[in-house]
Design a protein around this motif. Structure first.
Motif, PDB file in Angstrom:
ATOM      1  N   THR A 144       0.702  -1.268  -0.219  1.00  0.00           N
ATOM      2  CA  THR A 144       0.035   0.132  -0.157  1.00  0.00           C
ATOM      3  C   THR A 144       1.105   0.538   0.248  1.00  0.00           C
ATOM      4  O   THR A 144       0.488   1.839  -0.422  1.00  0.00           O
ATOM      5  CB  THR A 144      -0.938   0.198   1.344  1.00  0.00           C
ATOM      6  OG1 THR A 144      -1.838  -1.549   0.941  1.00  0.00           O
ATOM      7  CG2 THR A 144      -1.989   0.882   1.291  1.00  0.00           C
ATOM      8  N   HIS A 160       1.151   3.334  -3.479  1.00  0.00           N
ATOM      9  CA  HIS A 160       0.233   4.389  -4.147  1.00  0.00           C
ATOM     10  C   HIS A 160      -0.034   5.434  -3.127  1.00  0.00           C
ATOM     11  O   HIS A 160      -1.571   5.773  -3.421  1.00  0.00           O
ATOM     12  CB  HIS A 160      -0.867   3.490  -3.968  1.00  0.00           C
ATOM     13  CG  HIS A 160      -0.036   2.130  -4.543  1.00  0.00           C
ATOM     14  ND1 HIS A 160      -0.256   1.938  -6.044  1.00  0.00           N
ATOM     15  CD2 HIS A 160       0.577   0.374  -4.148  1.00  0.00           C
ATOM     16  CE1 HIS A 160       0.635   0.660  -6.563  1.00  0.00           C
ATOM     17  NE2 HIS A 160       0.823   0.168  -5.805  1.00  0.00           N
ATOM     18  N   LYS A 161       0.671   4.994  -2.139  1.00  0.00           N
ATOM     19  CA  LYS A 161      -0.137   6.826  -0.984  1.00  0.00           C
ATOM     20  C   LYS A 161      -0.356   7.945  -1.723  1.00  0.00           C
ATOM     21  O   LYS A 161      -0.980   8.951  -0.909  1.00  0.00           O
ATOM     22  CB  LYS A 161       0.690   6.175   0.406  1.00  0.00           C
ATOM     23  CG  LYS A 161       0.159   5.627   0.792  1.00  0.00           C
ATOM     24  CD  LYS A 161       1.013   5.915   2.728  1.00  0.00           C
ATOM     25  CE  LYS A 161       0.526   4.697   3.546  1.00  0.00           C
ATOM     26  NZ  LYS A 161       0.937   4.849   4.782  1.00  0.00           N
ATOM     27  N   LYS A 162      -0.119   8.485  -2.634  1.00  0.00           N
ATOM     28  CA  LYS A 162       0.355   9.413  -3.622  1.00  0.00           C
ATOM     29  C   LYS A 162      -0.404   9.591  -4.944  1.00  0.00           C
ATOM     30  O   LYS A 162      -0.747  11.111  -5.301  1.00  0.00           O
ATOM     31  CB  LYS A 162       1.878   9.567  -3.259  1.00  0.00           C
ATOM     32  CG  LYS A 162       2.487  10.522  -2.305  1.00  0.00           C
ATOM     33  CD  LYS A 162       4.028  10.805  -3.003  1.00  0.00           C
ATOM     34  CE  LYS A 162       4.961  11.220  -1.387  1.00  0.00           C
ATOM     35  NZ  LYS A 162       5.620  11.842  -1.783  1.00  0.00           N
ATOM     36  N   HIS A 163      -1.382   8.500  -4.703  1.00  0.00           N
ATOM     37  CA  HIS A 163      -1.956   8.404  -5.868  1.00  0.00           C
ATOM     38  C   HIS A 163      -3.977   8.953  -5.625  1.00  0.00           C
ATOM     39  O   HIS A 163      -3.698   9.410  -4.860  1.00  0.00           O
ATOM     40  CB  HIS A 163      -3.015   6.980  -6.340  1.00  0.00           C
ATOM     41  CG  HIS A 163      -1.474   5.977  -7.064  1.00  0.00           C
ATOM     42  ND1 HIS A 163      -1.511   4.957  -7.235  1.00  0.00           N
ATOM     43  CD2 HIS A 163      -0.129   7.041  -7.355  1.00  0.00           C
ATOM     44  CE1 HIS A 163      -0.339   4.323  -7.863  1.00  0.00           C
ATOM     45  NE2 HIS A 163       0.921   5.539  -7.897  1.00  0.00           N
ATOM     46  N   LYS A 164      -4.071   9.901  -6.668  1.00  0.00           N
ATOM     47  CA  LYS A 164      -4.885  11.173  -6.718  1.00  0.00           C
ATOM     48  C   LYS A 164      -6.013  10.176  -5.413  1.00  0.00           C
ATOM     49  O   LYS A 164      -7.205   9.985  -5.036  1.00  0.00           O
ATOM     50  CB  LYS A 164      -5.676  11.460  -7.437  1.00  0.00           C
ATOM     51  CG  LYS A 164      -6.058  10.619  -8.768  1.00  0.00           C
ATOM     52  CD  LYS A 164      -6.404  12.045  -9.815  1.00  0.00           C
ATOM     53  CE  LYS A 164      -7.718  11.343 -11.364  1.00  0.00           C
ATOM     54  NZ  LYS A 164      -7.881  12.822 -11.876  1.00  0.00           N
ATOM     55  N   ASN A 165      -6.388   8.371  -6.233  1.00  0.00           N
ATOM     56  CA  ASN A 165      -7.653   8.080  -5.979  1.00  0.00           C
ATOM     57  C   ASN A 165      -7.107   6.879  -5.009  1.00  0.00           C
ATOM     58  O   ASN A 165      -7.904   5.681  -4.062  1.00  0.00           O
ATOM     59  CB  ASN A 165      -7.811   6.677  -6.782  1.00  0.00           C
ATOM     60  CG  ASN A 165      -8.767   7.319  -8.004  1.00  0.00           C
ATOM     61  OD1 ASN A 165      -9.360   8.697  -8.088  1.00  0.00           O
ATOM     62  ND2 ASN A 165      -8.494   7.104  -9.737  1.00  0.00           N
ATOM     63  N   PHE A 166      -6.314   7.498  -3.811  1.00  0.00           N
ATOM     64  CA  PHE A 166      -5.897   6.094  -2.832  1.00  0.00           C
ATOM     65  C   PHE A 166      -6.833   6.290  -1.507  1.00  0.00           C
ATOM     66  O   PHE A 166      -7.695   7.646  -1.354  1.00  0.00           O
ATOM     67  CB  PHE A 166      -4.725   6.627  -2.353  1.00  0.00           C
ATOM     68  CG  PHE A 166      -4.299   6.464  -0.881  1.00  0.00           C
ATOM     69  CD1 PHE A 166      -3.804   5.005  -1.067  1.00  0.00           C
ATOM     70  CD2 PHE A 166      -4.333   7.459   0.366  1.00  0.00           C
ATOM     71  CE1 PHE A 166      -2.721   4.155   0.062  1.00  0.00           C
ATOM     72  CE2 PHE A 166      -3.393   6.195   1.343  1.00  0.00           C
ATOM     73  CZ  PHE A 166      -3.768   4.833   1.313  1.00  0.00           C
ATOM     74  N   ASP A 167      -7.356   6.003  -1.428  1.00  0.00           N
ATOM     75  CA  ASP A 167      -8.297   5.209  -0.190  1.00  0.00           C
ATOM     76  C   ASP A 167      -7.725   4.376   1.166  1.00  0.00           C
ATOM     77  O   ASP A 167      -7.247   2.744   0.936  1.00  0.00           O
ATOM     78  CB  ASP A 167      -9.439   4.164  -0.459  1.00  0.00           C
ATOM     79  CG  ASP A 167     -10.315   4.071   0.267  1.00  0.00           C
ATOM     80  OD1 ASP A 167     -10.375   4.548   1.612  1.00  0.00           O
ATOM     81  OD2 ASP A 167     -11.516   3.605   0.371  1.00  0.00           O
ATOM     82  N   HIS A 224      -3.221  -2.588  -1.063  1.00  0.00           N
ATOM     83  CA  HIS A 224      -2.158  -3.298  -2.287  1.00  0.00           C
ATOM     84  C   HIS A 224      -1.324  -4.311  -1.901  1.00  0.00           C
ATOM     85  O   HIS A 224      -0.471  -3.751  -1.121  1.00  0.00           O
ATOM     86  CB  HIS A 224      -1.456  -2.080  -2.847  1.00  0.00           C
ATOM     87  CG  HIS A 224      -2.365  -0.289  -3.548  1.00  0.00           C
ATOM     88  ND1 HIS A 224      -2.391  -0.520  -4.358  1.00  0.00           N
ATOM     89  CD2 HIS A 224      -3.047   0.453  -3.051  1.00  0.00           C
ATOM     90  CE1 HIS A 224      -3.169   0.329  -4.804  1.00  0.00           C
ATOM     91  NE2 HIS A 224      -3.613   0.567  -3.808  1.00  0.00           N
ATOM     92  N   HIS A 275      -7.389  -2.936  -2.508  1.00  0.00           N
ATOM     93  CA  HIS A 275      -8.209  -1.844  -3.830  1.00  0.00           C
ATOM     94  C   HIS A 275      -7.468  -2.374  -5.100  1.00  0.00           C
ATOM     95  O   HIS A 275      -8.092  -2.161  -6.385  1.00  0.00           O
ATOM     96  CB  HIS A 275      -7.329  -0.597  -3.531  1.00  0.00           C
ATOM     97  CG  HIS A 275      -7.665   0.392  -4.725  1.00  0.00           C
ATOM     98  ND1 HIS A 275      -8.124   0.283  -5.246  1.00  0.00           N
ATOM     99  CD2 HIS A 275      -6.148   0.664  -5.548  1.00  0.00           C
ATOM    100  CE1 HIS A 275      -7.877   1.852  -6.485  1.00  0.00           C
ATOM    101  NE2 HIS A 275      -6.952   1.488  -6.450  1.00  0.00           N
ATOM    102  N   SER A 276      -6.117  -3.768  -5.469  1.00  0.00           N
ATOM    103  CA  SER A 276      -5.498  -3.331  -6.025  1.00  0.00           C
ATOM    104  C   SER A 276      -4.720  -4.976  -6.005  1.00  0.00           C
ATOM    105  O   SER A 276      -4.272  -5.283  -4.373  1.00  0.00           O
ATOM    106  CB  SER A 276      -4.393  -3.058  -6.562  1.00  0.00           C
ATOM    107  OG  SER A 276      -3.392  -3.120  -7.601  1.00  0.00           O
TER     108      SER A 276
END
Length: 86
Positions: free
Chosen positions: A29, A32-39, A44, A79-80
């Motif tokens: 995870t 991916h923390k800087k991705h705009k759709n991060f929840d 991940h 999420h992934s």
């Protein structure tokens, strides 16, 4: 769900349905923390499975089987997911 609980759930569900020689689940995870759709409630995961049963199937069949086993977790907590089958 906490990540450690999710990892154990993923391992248990897969190994209950598929004969696994080895399974390793890793939290990715943080990548991916800087991705705009991060929840922050979804994770991940990287899942490595050593399974003669899965290896004997076509890759798409093996992936579908794993996704079917983890259907609820994919909906609620994942999420992934990266799958590596050998």
């Amino acid at each position: 769900m906490k990540i450690n609980n999710l990892i154990e759930t993923v391992k248990k569900k897969i190994c209950n349905k598929i004969e696994c020689e080895r399974i390793y689940v890793e939290d990715k995870t943080f990548l991916h923390k800087k991705h705009k759709n991060f929840d922050s409630k979804k994770f991940h995961l990287r899942v490595k499975i050593k399974s003669l049963e899965l290896k004997s199937k076509k890759k798409i069949e093996a992936n579908r089987l794993i996704f079917d086993i983890l259907k609820q977790e994919m909906k609620d907590y994942i999420h992934s997911i990266q799958l590596f089958i050998n």
